[in-house]
Design a protein around this motif. Structure first.
Motif, short mmCIF file in Angstrom:
data_model
loop_
_atom_site.label_atom_id
_atom_site.label_comp_id
_atom_site.label_asym_id
_atom_site.label_seq_id
_atom_site.Cartn_x
_atom_site.Cartn_y
_atom_site.Cartn_z
N SER A 1 6.03 2.59 20.54
CA SER A 1 6.13 2.66 19.09
C SER A 1 4.92 1.99 18.44
N LEU A 2 4.59 2.46 17.26
CA LEU A 2 3.58 1.83 16.42
C LEU A 2 4.04 1.96 14.97
N ARG A 3 3.61 1.03 14.17
CA ARG A 3 3.89 1.10 12.73
C ARG A 3 2.57 1.05 11.99
N LEU A 4 2.28 2.12 11.29
CA LEU A 4 1.09 2.18 10.46
C LEU A 4 1.43 1.73 9.06
N SER A 5 0.46 1.12 8.41
CA SER A 5 0.63 0.71 7.02
C SER A 5 -0.57 1.15 6.21
N CYS A 6 -0.33 1.44 4.96
CA CYS A 6 -1.40 1.83 4.05
C CYS A 6 -1.25 1.02 2.77
N ALA A 7 -2.26 0.22 2.48
CA ALA A 7 -2.27 -0.58 1.26
C ALA A 7 -3.10 0.13 0.21
N VAL A 8 -2.52 0.28 -0.97
CA VAL A 8 -3.14 1.06 -2.04
C VAL A 8 -3.46 0.16 -3.22
N SER A 9 -4.63 0.35 -3.79
CA SER A 9 -5.00 -0.38 -4.99
C SER A 9 -5.81 0.53 -5.90
N GLY A 10 -5.85 0.15 -7.19
CA GLY A 10 -6.67 0.89 -8.13
C GLY A 10 -6.00 2.08 -8.79
N LEU A 11 -4.72 2.30 -8.50
CA LEU A 11 -3.98 3.35 -9.19
C LEU A 11 -2.55 2.90 -9.40
N SER A 12 -1.84 3.64 -10.24
CA SER A 12 -0.44 3.32 -10.49
C SER A 12 0.38 3.89 -9.34
N PHE A 13 0.62 3.06 -8.35
CA PHE A 13 1.17 3.51 -7.08
C PHE A 13 2.47 4.29 -7.25
N SER A 14 3.36 3.82 -8.10
CA SER A 14 4.67 4.46 -8.23
C SER A 14 4.59 5.82 -8.93
N ASP A 15 3.42 6.20 -9.40
CA ASP A 15 3.24 7.53 -10.00
C ASP A 15 2.87 8.58 -8.97
N TYR A 16 2.62 8.16 -7.73
CA TYR A 16 2.10 9.07 -6.72
C TYR A 16 3.05 9.23 -5.55
N ASN A 17 3.14 10.46 -5.10
CA ASN A 17 3.74 10.73 -3.80
C ASN A 17 2.71 10.37 -2.74
N LYS B 1 4.81 -3.66 -3.67
CA LYS B 1 3.64 -4.11 -2.92
C LYS B 1 2.55 -3.05 -2.83
N SER B 2 2.84 -1.85 -3.34
CA SER B 2 1.90 -0.73 -3.27
C SER B 2 1.49 -0.42 -1.83
N THR B 3 2.49 -0.33 -0.99
CA THR B 3 2.24 -0.01 0.41
C THR B 3 3.14 1.14 0.85
N VAL B 4 2.65 1.89 1.81
CA VAL B 4 3.43 2.93 2.45
C VAL B 4 3.26 2.77 3.95
N ASP B 5 4.36 2.89 4.68
CA ASP B 5 4.35 2.70 6.12
C ASP B 5 4.77 3.98 6.83
N LEU B 6 4.37 4.07 8.09
CA LEU B 6 4.82 5.15 8.96
C LEU B 6 5.25 4.53 10.28
N GLN B 7 6.54 4.51 10.51
CA GLN B 7 7.08 4.02 11.77
C GLN B 7 7.08 5.18 12.75
N MET B 8 6.42 4.99 13.88
CA MET B 8 6.28 6.05 14.88
C MET B 8 6.94 5.60 16.17
N ASN B 9 7.97 6.30 16.57
CA ASN B 9 8.70 5.98 17.79
C ASN B 9 8.58 7.12 18.80
N SER B 10 8.91 6.83 20.03
CA SER B 10 8.90 7.83 21.10
C SER B 10 7.59 8.60 21.10
N LEU B 11 6.51 7.87 21.09
CA LEU B 11 5.19 8.49 20.97
C LEU B 11 4.84 9.32 22.19
#
Length: 125
Positions: free
Chosen positions: A17-33, A76-86
């Protein structure tokens, strides 16, 4: 200036397993998919999964459904991707992206305005 910065990639064995994270800045995060894509050399960028701006809905590519889970923290303006059974075929550079369209129409990379620089995921057998 809009920035999307991925982290968490690396080398993992098959079934791990791995967990990816993406930290976002400079935009209104909750306005974006937010979406995750991946790409291997010589191939087109492939949709992995997406999460609605509110966090209450997700969609995934068939190849990762049941193994990958996207989540977000709008405070926190972050999005994660939990990846299991790689699997070895999950090996790619993974990118997070921000856009306005969600759902089946949002699977194409042309729907996303902002992109991170990518993080390498390597699954060894």
């Amino acid at each position: 200036q809009v920035q999307l910065v991925e982290s968490g990639g690396g080398l993992v064995q098959v079934g791990g397993s791995l967990r990816l994270s993406c930290a976002v800045s400079g935009l209104s995060f909750s306005d974006y998919n937010m979406a995750w894509f991946r790409q291997v050399p010589g191939k087109e960028r492939e949709f992995v999964g997406a999460i609605r701006w509110s966090g209450d809905s997700t969609i995934y590519a068939d190849s990762v459904k049941g193994r990958f889970t996207a989540s977000r923290d709008n405070d926190k303006s972050t999005v994660d991707l939990q990846m299991n059974s790689l699997k070895p075929e999950d090996t790619a550079v993974y990118y997070c992206a921000a856009g306005r369209i969600f759902g089946a129409g949002g699977r194409g990379p042309w729907n996303y305005v902002y992109w991170g620089q990518g993080t390498q995921v390597t699954v060894s057998s």
